[in-house]
Design an enzyme around this catalytic site. Structure first.
Site, PDB file in Angstrom:
ATOM      1  N   TYR A 137       0.821  -1.204   0.000  1.00  0.00           N
ATOM      2  CA  TYR A 137       0.000   0.000   0.000  1.00  0.00           C
ATOM      3  C   TYR A 137       0.863   1.264   0.000  1.00  0.00           C
ATOM      4  CZ  TYR A 137      -4.316  -2.582   1.081  1.00  0.00           C
ATOM      5  OH  TYR A 137      -5.407  -3.419   1.046  1.00  0.00           O
ATOM      6  N   LYS A 182       2.916 -15.360   3.835  1.00  0.00           N
ATOM      7  CA  LYS A 182       3.092 -16.200   2.648  1.00  0.00           C
ATOM      8  C   LYS A 182       4.582 -16.501   2.523  1.00  0.00           C
ATOM      9  CE  LYS A 182       1.148 -18.222  -0.921  1.00  0.00           C
ATOM     10  NZ  LYS A 182       0.309 -19.434  -0.715  1.00  0.00           N
ATOM     11  N   ASP A 214      -3.597 -18.045   2.321  1.00  0.00           N
ATOM     12  CA  ASP A 214      -4.646 -18.768   1.613  1.00  0.00           C
ATOM     13  C   ASP A 214      -5.282 -19.826   2.513  1.00  0.00           C
ATOM     14  OD1 ASP A 214      -2.152 -19.940   1.545  1.00  0.00           O
ATOM     15  OD2 ASP A 214      -2.298 -20.681  -0.499  1.00  0.00           O
ATOM     16  N   ASP A 238      -6.339  -6.520   5.486  1.00  0.00           N
ATOM     17  CA  ASP A 238      -7.481  -5.839   4.870  1.00  0.00           C
ATOM     18  C   ASP A 238      -8.468  -6.862   4.329  1.00  0.00           C
ATOM     19  OD1 ASP A 238      -9.136  -3.926   3.817  1.00  0.00           O
ATOM     20  OD2 ASP A 238      -7.711  -3.163   2.348  1.00  0.00           O
ATOM     21  N   ASP A 242     -12.276  -8.288   6.251  1.00  0.00           N
ATOM     22  CA  ASP A 242     -13.552  -8.169   5.557  1.00  0.00           C
ATOM     23  C   ASP A 242     -14.240  -9.534   5.449  1.00  0.00           C
ATOM     24  OD1 ASP A 242     -13.206  -5.495   5.288  1.00  0.00           O
ATOM     25  OD2 ASP A 242     -13.144  -5.456   3.105  1.00  0.00           O
TER      26      ASP A 242
END
Length: 363
Positions: A137, A182, A214, A238, A242
């Protein structure tokens, strides 16, 4: 205590108003003497001042005890040179806010609101601790007609400070941290994992495990009770928070806190500005009111008042005055009014109990 309100765009002003009314009720009944100051951020600030975070807003926030934000953004500014979201990113940088806390729980008796089977959703209670100032970001960005890149960078210091937030939070919960990365692919994740393990040695009472992002996304919808505190970098957090919000029943229910070291925090619902329903009194104010409860506890240290507000919110969610996303037909203002009615009832019961105890001591 000074609370700065940043209603922002879309449904932000509507839900923020309902949260403010709850805080005003608590202030009046509990003698808290809150002082509110409203400022612009996001798209509305671009329209009024030419920038998404005006200097007057920065000044007010720096001097605040806590900040309550609504939402920013919308299609009206899609082609603008300055994006509304830049105001929020800049505010986080100015205030040094590096950790985002997003709690999500399935309220007992409301398992039917979750898309998961009740026996899977029951008892789910997860806190996502998301790093807020690093990763792709904020990395260098390049864009041409044929090639684009977003640099993802983390330092050991950035990982250490957010890891401490997660482990300290876990001590007040079930004492389990799952670090999400990851590390089988990304160099930043390899550093992330090594650093989190180093920090964990200072918290021998907290269990640590690691999970690829994942696998974590899959496990959240299959075994959400497996998790207590999820620690993750910016983008992964993020996305996962959600996902967790839907498990709880609606993205309109969830609150968040962005915190740093010692300065004022920013408290906001995790939903967006929802421009399609803005101004129609249809939004769910629960996330904003839950954010006000986090503001009371994590921002101002008022744990008792925060508990009363959360209890009133839970009472309302078990009732029949519900917004459309929760299966009802109530307006945003009607849902807010119902929560304040129940809050007032809980405050009255508390005061009556205090009076009774004082009377008994008199004998």
């Amino acid at each position: 205590m000074k609370i700065v309100l940043l209603p922002g765009d879309g449904i932000g002003p509507e839900v923020t108003q309902q949260a403010r009314l709850c805080l005003e009720l608590l202030s009046d009944r509990c003698g808290l003497n809150f002082v509110f100051e409203e400022r612009s951020i996001g798209g509305i600030a671009i329209d009024r001042h030419g920038k998404p975070l005006p200097q007057a807003t920065i000044g007010a926030c720096v001097e605040a005890d806590a900040i309550l934000l609504g939402a920013v953004g919308g299609p009206a500014w899609d082609s603008a040179k300055l994006r509304p979201e830049m105001g929020l990113l800049e505010l986080r940088a100015v205030l040094g806010l590096y950790a985002n806390l997003r709690p999500a729980r399935v309220i007992k008796g409301l398992e039917h609101l979750s898309p998961l089977r009740p026996e899977i959703a029951e008892g789910a209670d997860v806190l996502v601790v998301r790093e807020l100032t690093g990763g792709s970001y904020f990395g260098e960005k390049k864009l041409s007609d044929c090639v684009a890149s977003d640099l993802c960078t983390y330092t050991r210091a950035e990982v250490e400070r957010v890891a401490h937030v997660a482990f300290k939070a876990a001590r007040g919960r079930s004492k389990r941290v799952t670090s999400v990365d990851k590390a089988n692919v990304l160099a930043t994740s390899k550093l992330w994992r090594r650093t989190v393990e180093d920090v964990a040695r200072g918290y021998p009472d907290v269990a640590l495990d690691h999970m690829y992002v994942d696998s974590a996304a899959m496990a959240l919808v299959m075994h959400p009770r497996r998790f207590d505190v999820l620690l993750t970098e910016n983008m992964f957090g993020d996305i996962l928070s959600d996902e967790m919000s839907v498990i709880a029943g609606s993205i309109g229910l969830l609150a968040s806190a962005s915190i740093g070291d010692g300065g004022p925090g920013v408290f906001e619902p995790i939903h967006g500005s929802a421009p399609d329903i803005a101004g129609k009194d249809l939004a769910n104010p629960c996330g904003a009111i839950a954010s006000a409860a986090m503001l009371l506890e994590d921002g101002l240290g008022l744990t008792g008042e925060a508990a009363i507000l959360r209890a009133a919110l839970d009472d309302a969610l078990r009732g029949t005055v519900l917004t459309a996303d929760l299966g009802g037909d109530a307006s945003c203002s009607a849902m807010g009014a119902e929560i304040r009615r129940l809050l007032d009832a809980r405050l009255a019961a508390r005061d009556a109990h205090v009076d009774l105890m004082s009377s008994n001591r008199g004998f």
